[in-house]
Design a protein around this motif. Structure first.
Motif, PDB file in Angstrom:
ATOM      1  N   UNK A  10     -13.110   5.451  -1.259  1.00 44.72           N
ATOM      2  CA  UNK A  10     -12.618   6.022  -0.532  1.00 44.72           C
ATOM      3  C   UNK A  10     -12.672   5.136   0.403  1.00 44.72           C
ATOM      4  N   UNK A  11     -13.783   4.122   0.855  1.00 45.20           N
ATOM      5  CA  UNK A  11     -13.889   3.880   2.167  1.00 45.20           C
ATOM      6  C   UNK A  11     -14.055   2.080   2.225  1.00 45.20           C
ATOM      7  N   UNK A  12     -13.984   2.123   0.477  1.00 43.66           N
ATOM      8  CA  UNK A  12     -13.123   1.012   0.546  1.00 43.66           C
ATOM      9  C   UNK A  12     -11.588   0.397   1.020  1.00 43.66           C
ATOM     10  N   UNK A  13     -11.508   1.818   0.727  1.00 46.01           N
ATOM     11  CA  UNK A  13      -9.524   1.576   1.002  1.00 46.01           C
ATOM     12  C   UNK A  13      -9.606   2.110   2.644  1.00 46.01           C
ATOM     13  N   UNK A  14     -10.153   2.528   2.945  1.00 48.31           N
ATOM     14  CA  UNK A  14     -10.231   3.382   4.350  1.00 48.31           C
ATOM     15  C   UNK A  14     -10.444   1.643   5.104  1.00 48.31           C
ATOM     16  N   UNK A  16     -10.644  -1.435   4.199  1.00 47.77           N
ATOM     17  CA  UNK A  16      -9.216  -2.412   3.901  1.00 47.77           C
ATOM     18  C   UNK A  16      -7.664  -2.057   4.368  1.00 47.77           C
ATOM     19  N   UNK A  17      -7.400  -1.336   4.900  1.00 48.25           N
ATOM     20  CA  UNK A  17      -7.095  -0.491   6.068  1.00 48.25           C
ATOM     21  C   UNK A  17      -6.995  -1.195   7.556  1.00 48.25           C
ATOM     22  N   UNK A  18      -8.330  -0.677   7.946  1.00 49.06           N
ATOM     23  CA  UNK A  18      -9.589  -0.740   8.913  1.00 49.06           C
ATOM     24  C   UNK A  18      -8.529  -2.039   9.772  1.00 49.06           C
ATOM     25  N   UNK A  19      -9.162  -2.981   8.339  1.00 52.01           N
ATOM     26  CA  UNK A  19      -8.842  -4.540   8.683  1.00 52.01           C
ATOM     27  C   UNK A  19      -7.318  -4.602   8.435  1.00 52.01           C
ATOM     28  N   UNK A  20      -6.431  -4.287   7.947  1.00 52.87           N
ATOM     29  CA  UNK A  20      -5.285  -4.511   7.696  1.00 52.87           C
ATOM     30  C   UNK A  20      -4.554  -4.503   9.797  1.00 52.87           C
ATOM     31  N   UNK A  63       5.124   6.902   5.410  1.00 60.52           N
ATOM     32  CA  UNK A  63       3.195   7.152   5.696  1.00 60.52           C
ATOM     33  C   UNK A  63       3.122   7.865   3.767  1.00 60.52           C
ATOM     34  N   UNK A  64       4.349   8.128   3.114  1.00 59.52           N
ATOM     35  CA  UNK A  64       4.118   7.978   1.520  1.00 59.52           C
ATOM     36  C   UNK A  64       4.097   7.124   1.224  1.00 59.52           C
ATOM     37  N   UNK A  65       4.057   5.736   1.206  1.00 61.29           N
ATOM     38  CA  UNK A  65       3.782   5.051   1.003  1.00 61.29           C
ATOM     39  C   UNK A  65       2.137   4.725   1.116  1.00 61.29           C
ATOM     40  N   UNK A  66       1.569   4.064   2.406  1.00 58.57           N
ATOM     41  CA  UNK A  66       1.032   3.858   3.299  1.00 58.57           C
ATOM     42  C   UNK A  66      -0.263   4.796   2.194  1.00 58.57           C
ATOM     43  N   UNK A  67       0.186   6.301   2.269  1.00 56.81           N
ATOM     44  CA  UNK A  67      -0.624   7.232   1.465  1.00 56.81           C
ATOM     45  C   UNK A  67      -0.919   6.917   0.179  1.00 56.81           C
ATOM     46  N   UNK A  68       0.047   6.825  -0.727  1.00 54.69           N
ATOM     47  CA  UNK A  68       0.001   6.368  -2.504  1.00 54.69           C
ATOM     48  C   UNK A  68      -0.657   4.813  -2.462  1.00 54.69           C
ATOM     49  N   UNK A  69      -0.474   3.923  -0.988  1.00 52.39           N
ATOM     50  CA  UNK A  69      -1.075   2.875  -1.789  1.00 52.39           C
ATOM     51  C   UNK A  69      -3.056   2.951  -1.497  1.00 52.39           C
ATOM     52  N   UNK A  70      -2.988   3.689   0.051  1.00 50.65           N
ATOM     53  CA  UNK A  70      -4.543   3.684  -0.457  1.00 50.65           C
ATOM     54  C   UNK A  70      -5.035   4.842  -1.771  1.00 50.65           C
ATOM     55  N   UNK A  71      -4.971   5.163  -1.682  1.00 54.49           N
ATOM     56  CA  UNK A  71      -5.031   6.269  -3.551  1.00 54.49           C
ATOM     57  C   UNK A  71      -5.604   5.023  -4.710  1.00 54.49           C
TER      58      UNK A  71
END
Length: 97
Positions: A10-14, A16-20, A63-71
């Motif tokens: 979860x931290x890794x995904x977070x 990646x999104x924070x960097x993006x 937001x659904x696509x973003x949440x799915x890619x985060x998971x």
């Protein structure tokens, strides 16, 4: 299931999104800073863009696509981390004990 790997995923995904998002903000600031409006040639650039752009629709991610890619990123990290841990453990104990 190791909770530590889930939290790391979860931290890794977070991260990646924070960097993006950070990169998007930084590039937007740089583009805004270097923008110079040119009134005399604005219609020429629009005509050029109309010929370069093909027909279609630009889809903005919801937001659904973003949440799915985060998971998906979190699950991918978990699988790779678990595989690497098992592989390193098997190298330390080659006889399987």
């Amino acid at each position: 299931m190791k909770i530590r790997y889930v939290i790391e995923g979860l931290l890794f995904g977070l991260m990646v999104y924070a960097g993006y998002i950070g990169w998007a903000i930084l590039s937007g600031l740089m583009l805004t800073r270097s923008y110079v409006p040119d009134i005399t040639e604005r219609y020429e650039s629009v005509e050029e863009l109309e010929h370069k752009v093909s027909f279609g629709v630009i889809i903005e991610p919801n937001w659904l696509i973003l949440a799915g890619s985060f998971v998906l990123l979190a699950v991918l990290y978990y699988v790779v981390r678990t595989w690497a841990a098992k592989r390193s453990a098997s190298r330390k104990n080659p006889d399987g004990r």
